[in-house]
Motif scaffolding. Structure first.
Motif, PDB file in Angstrom:
ATOM      1  N   THR A 194     -56.036 -17.534 -10.053  1.00  0.00           N
ATOM      2  CA  THR A 194     -57.461 -17.066  -9.696  1.00  0.00           C
ATOM      3  C   THR A 194     -57.616 -16.860  -8.311  1.00  0.00           C
ATOM      4  O   THR A 194     -56.950 -17.582  -7.626  1.00  0.00           O
ATOM      5  N   THR A 195     -58.591 -16.128  -7.935  1.00  0.00           N
ATOM      6  CA  THR A 195     -59.040 -15.897  -6.582  1.00  0.00           C
ATOM      7  C   THR A 195     -60.592 -16.054  -6.599  1.00  0.00           C
ATOM      8  O   THR A 195     -61.218 -15.713  -7.622  1.00  0.00           O
ATOM      9  N   SER A 196     -61.106 -16.096  -5.502  1.00  0.00           N
ATOM     10  CA  SER A 196     -62.652 -16.399  -5.523  1.00  0.00           C
ATOM     11  C   SER A 196     -63.194 -14.874  -5.660  1.00  0.00           C
ATOM     12  O   SER A 196     -62.994 -13.833  -5.320  1.00  0.00           O
ATOM     13  N   VAL A 197     -64.151 -15.088  -6.561  1.00  0.00           N
ATOM     14  CA  VAL A 197     -65.129 -13.829  -7.038  1.00  0.00           C
ATOM     15  C   VAL A 197     -66.427 -14.455  -7.053  1.00  0.00           C
ATOM     16  O   VAL A 197     -66.959 -15.034  -8.121  1.00  0.00           O
ATOM     17  N   ALA A 198     -67.305 -13.994  -6.157  1.00  0.00           N
ATOM     18  CA  ALA A 198     -68.604 -14.411  -5.945  1.00  0.00           C
ATOM     19  C   ALA A 198     -69.522 -14.061  -7.147  1.00  0.00           C
ATOM     20  O   ALA A 198     -69.483 -12.869  -7.474  1.00  0.00           O
ATOM     21  N   GLY A 248     -62.166 -15.674 -10.464  1.00  0.00           N
ATOM     22  CA  GLY A 248     -61.649 -14.565 -11.535  1.00  0.00           C
ATOM     23  C   GLY A 248     -60.270 -14.378 -11.269  1.00  0.00           C
ATOM     24  O   GLY A 248     -59.702 -14.960 -10.474  1.00  0.00           O
ATOM     25  N   PRO A 249     -59.765 -13.544 -12.268  1.00  0.00           N
ATOM     26  CA  PRO A 249     -58.208 -13.502 -12.176  1.00  0.00           C
ATOM     27  C   PRO A 249     -57.902 -12.767 -10.874  1.00  0.00           C
ATOM     28  O   PRO A 249     -58.382 -11.984 -10.358  1.00  0.00           O
ATOM     29  N   ASP A 250     -56.706 -13.115 -10.386  1.00  0.00           N
ATOM     30  CA  ASP A 250     -56.064 -12.513  -8.836  1.00  0.00           C
ATOM     31  C   ASP A 250     -55.523 -11.179  -9.329  1.00  0.00           C
ATOM     32  O   ASP A 250     -54.719 -11.130 -10.415  1.00  0.00           O
ATOM     33  N   PRO A 251     -55.915 -10.095  -9.051  1.00  0.00           N
ATOM     34  CA  PRO A 251     -55.711  -8.672  -8.938  1.00  0.00           C
ATOM     35  C   PRO A 251     -54.018  -8.364  -8.854  1.00  0.00           C
ATOM     36  O   PRO A 251     -53.399  -7.671  -9.641  1.00  0.00           O
ATOM     37  N   GLN A 252     -53.584  -9.369  -8.101  1.00  0.00           N
ATOM     38  CA  GLN A 252     -52.022  -9.322  -7.664  1.00  0.00           C
ATOM     39  C   GLN A 252     -51.369 -10.136  -8.671  1.00  0.00           C
ATOM     40  O   GLN A 252     -49.980  -9.837  -8.713  1.00  0.00           O
ATOM     41  N   ASP A 253     -51.783 -11.015  -9.026  1.00  0.00           N
ATOM     42  CA  ASP A 253     -51.068 -11.906  -9.974  1.00  0.00           C
ATOM     43  C   ASP A 253     -52.048 -12.747 -10.953  1.00  0.00           C
ATOM     44  O   ASP A 253     -52.868 -13.710 -10.745  1.00  0.00           O
ATOM     45  N   PRO A 254     -52.156 -11.959 -12.141  1.00  0.00           N
ATOM     46  CA  PRO A 254     -53.185 -12.429 -13.253  1.00  0.00           C
ATOM     47  C   PRO A 254     -53.096 -13.822 -13.694  1.00  0.00           C
ATOM     48  O   PRO A 254     -54.154 -14.343 -14.207  1.00  0.00           O
ATOM     49  N   SER A 255     -51.775 -14.445 -13.445  1.00  0.00           N
ATOM     50  CA  SER A 255     -51.639 -15.822 -13.698  1.00  0.00           C
ATOM     51  C   SER A 255     -52.623 -16.985 -12.773  1.00  0.00           C
ATOM     52  O   SER A 255     -52.572 -18.130 -13.102  1.00  0.00           O
TER      53      SER A 255
END
Length: 202
Positions: free
Chosen positions: A84-88, A75-82
């Motif tokens: 992605t980060t792991s979202v189970a 999903g989108p990284d809260p720190q940098d919306p551009s």
């Protein structure tokens, strides 16, 4: 010219209305009447509140619960919306990791997961579904072997006997559809809900 084009335009509009409006609405209505639970997403309620779906896995991390398969959804990284980060179990972004069997990142992650699971239950081989993600990343089920492997950890965390938990898992094993399609499986959310009920009754 218009005489030739008019039937084609009428036909296009008619098919658009039939296949794009009438047919979907009719199928939605029929599905809702015949399979109301499934048509609404196979939702699971507890005390009048929706807590999940039979079709989408959830992330359980506590030792007191059975854990599902790893999820590779992002999903989108809260720190940098551009980025992605792991979202189970992110149902809005279903998909696997697409990492091949020789990928170093995948190998390292698998080895770390296997090592961690072996500490939980050193006397049993680690079931493959407890360390590999599904193609969708949303699989709500694990194999019976995957559930039985976790029994010692859950029993210790909840101060329950392993025999009780073995019976609970057995009671929640779903057989192949029509006896031939798919594999035996255990829905992790339903198993954990039953586990909570068992603990309340202790």
């Amino acid at each position: 010219m218009l005489k030739e084009i008019r039937p084609a335009i009428v036909f296009l509009i008619a098919l658009t209305v039939i296949t794009g409006l009438i047919y979907p609405l009719a199928m939605t209505g029929i599905a809702g009447a015949i399979f109301p639970s499934q048509a609404q997403g196979s939702l699971i309620e507890r005390d009048g509140k929706v807590i999940g779906s039979e079709l989408i896995g959830q992330s359980f991390t506590s030792d007191k619960y059975f854990h599902g398969r790893p999820s590779a959804t992002v999903g989108p990284d809260p720190q940098d919306p551009s980025k992605t980060t792991s979202v189970a179990y992110n149902a809005a972004n279903s998909g696997g990791s697409n990492l091949g069997p020789t990928n170093r990142t995948l190998i390292a992650r698998l080895q770390a997961d296997v090592d961690k699971l072996k500490q939980e239950n050193p006397s049993a081989p680690v079931p493959i579904d407890l360390v590999t993600t599904s193609g969708s990343g949303l699989d709500p089920n694990i194999t019976p072997e995957g559930a039985f492997f976790q029994v010692p950890r859950v029993a210790k965390a909840r101060n329950l006997s392993e025999d009780q938990l073995h019976q609970l898992v057995n009671d929640h094993v779903e057989d192949r559809l029509l006896g031939i399609l798919g594999e035996p499986r255990v829905n992790v959310l339903e198993l954990n809900l039953a586990l909570d009920q068992m603990s309340i009754g202790q």
